[in-house]
Design an enzyme around this catalytic site. Structure first.
Site, PDB file in Angstrom:
ATOM      1  CE  LYS A  36      -0.144   0.073   4.893  1.00 20.64           C
ATOM      2  NZ  LYS A  36      -0.854  -0.406   6.153  1.00 20.64           N
ATOM      3  CE1 TYR A 282      11.770  33.187  -2.059  1.00 21.67           C
ATOM      4  CE2 TYR A 282      11.695  30.720  -1.506  1.00 21.67           C
ATOM      5  CZ  TYR A 282      11.469  31.825  -2.485  1.00 21.67           C
ATOM      6  OH  TYR A 282      11.069  31.529  -3.735  1.00 21.67           O
TER       7      TYR A 282
END
Ligand SMILES: *Cc1c(COP(=O)(O)O)cnc(C)c1O
Length: 390
Positions: A36, A282
């Site tokens: 999964k 940033y």
């Protein structure tokens, strides 16, 4: 095709893990490979044939979309089992293709029987019992009605398995709760087995239970994270080492028997200089206190590299650990190269895995970010190419 980064999956490491798990399993217990979450981020399409090469013939997924993908990737000698969500059309598809699926409510059992009758092939089901996880599962009070439906419609439904899932086998703190689950499971399944036509496989164990609780192995063991080379938790690892090392002294020396099969790598995209006194990336999160040489890599939080690793994480370049500087951006991360003076554009950068003698582990990721191993892995985007290596 150029791609920013690549995930390598190692056949030889997988072989080692499967060997270890087969040796750990009690006699008569079959390994079911849980794939999964895009095979825990490793890629269903790439992983399934590799597991089949190690003679794995039983796979489990969580839902219908994964089931379609796994079925395509699988050879017709393998069996597929769906443990969770499906709609009526995918249940019909499962019946037609002999894909088995879990039944956790009377309503789903009725749908299975109806479709089995219409299609003229028995629906292959596993009865999931509620034993204390309190997530999905048939309640004991529902079982007489379920049995009646099954015994009245032998041509439309066939019970392949009886199963349950533990409420946290990776932690000893849950031991009492899980022992209660085991006791209830044994009692209820014994009753059902007396009435159901055989053979019916019993299954409860996940990786943690396989590694440390042999009495949970039964006929089929649903193994996810351990086959990819990861421990379900640090506690599972220590418990396993203590249990298998002959003496306390040996325990300290035991090498980790699991091998990570995944290695995530990219390359240096650009290099530049930043002079002391400037901020990098940033905002004002990293002030250069000296002259720096920095590298950019084309991987950011979009690719599952956690923003929490800003100013904190590391990658490997030329066999050395190089720190992340400044904030992790969406598609770019900046690495300090000051201590790796010979690094050049195009050099290999390892984000997870080994390079030379150095290693960055998923666990180090998860410790720094409070994400589970499982979570870091499944966040690796499906569009990063996965390639098989030896
Ligand atoms: C995910 C899952 C497993 C496998 O768990 P691991 O801890 O990865 O081994 C087993 N059974 C069920 C029902 C699951 O959902």
């Amino acid at each position: 095709m150029h791609s920013g980064s690549t995930i390598e999956i190692s056949q030889s490491a997988l072989k080692k893990n499967i060997q270890l798990l087969r040796n750990t399993l009690s006699p008569g217990s079959t390994l079911c490979s849980v794939i999964k979450g895009n095979a825990y981020g490793h890629g269903i399409e790439q992983f399934v044939p590799m597991a089949e090469r190690e003679k794995v013939r039983h796979f489990a997924v969580a839902n219908d979309n994964e089931a379609y993908r796994a079925f395509e990737a699988m050879s017709d000698r393998s069996h597929l089992m769906v443990m969770g969500d499906m709609d009526a059309s995918s249940i019909a598809w499962a019946v037609e293709n002999k894909v088995s699926f879990w039944v956790f409510s009377l309503q789903r059992l009725k749908t299975a029987v109806d479709l089995g009758r219409t299609i003229g092939e028995p629906a292959l089901v596993h009865l999931e019992l509620e034993t204390g996880l309190n997530r999905t599962g048939l309640e004991e009070a529902e079982l007489p009605a379920a049995l009646e439906l099954i015994l009245d419609n032998p041509e439309a439904v066939k019970v392949l398995g009886i199963c349950t899932h533990f409420a946290g086998a990776e932690s000893l703190a849950n031991y009492v709760r899980i022992e209660h689950q085991m006791k209830d499971f044994k009692r209820i399944s014994t009753g059902l087995l007396e009435q159901l036509p055989g053979p019916v496989q019993l299954h409860t164990a996940c990786s943690a239970a396989v590694l440390n609780w042999p009495h949970t192995h039964m006929d089929l063991a649903r193994i996810g994270i351990a086959q990819y080379g990861f421990w379900p938790s640090e506690e599972t690892r220590i418990q396993y080492m203590l249990r298998t090392a002959p003496t306390q002294d040996d325990f300290m020396k035991v090498k980790d028997p699991l091998r990570r099969i995944l290695r995530w790598k990219t390359q240096i995209m650009d290099i530049k200089k930043v002079t002391a006194g400037q901020f990098i990336s940033y905002g004002m999160h990293y002030l250069a206190k000296r002259n720096h040489r920095i590298a950019t890599i084309p991987v950011g939080y979009y690719h599952g590299f956690p923003r929490k690793l800003s100013n904190y994480g590391h990658v490997l370049i030329r066999g050395k650990k190089a720190p992340v500087v400044g904030m992790v951006n969406m598609n770019i991360t900046i690495i300090d190269l000051t201590d790796i003076p010979h690094a050049a554009v195009g050099d290999e950068v390892v984000i997870i895995g080994r390079q030379g003698k150095a290693e960055i582990t998923v666990t180090s990721f998860s410790e720094q970010t409070s994400l589970l191993n499982y979570e870091v892995l499944v966040r690796l985007p499906a569009d990063i190419p996965r390639i098989k290596v030896r």
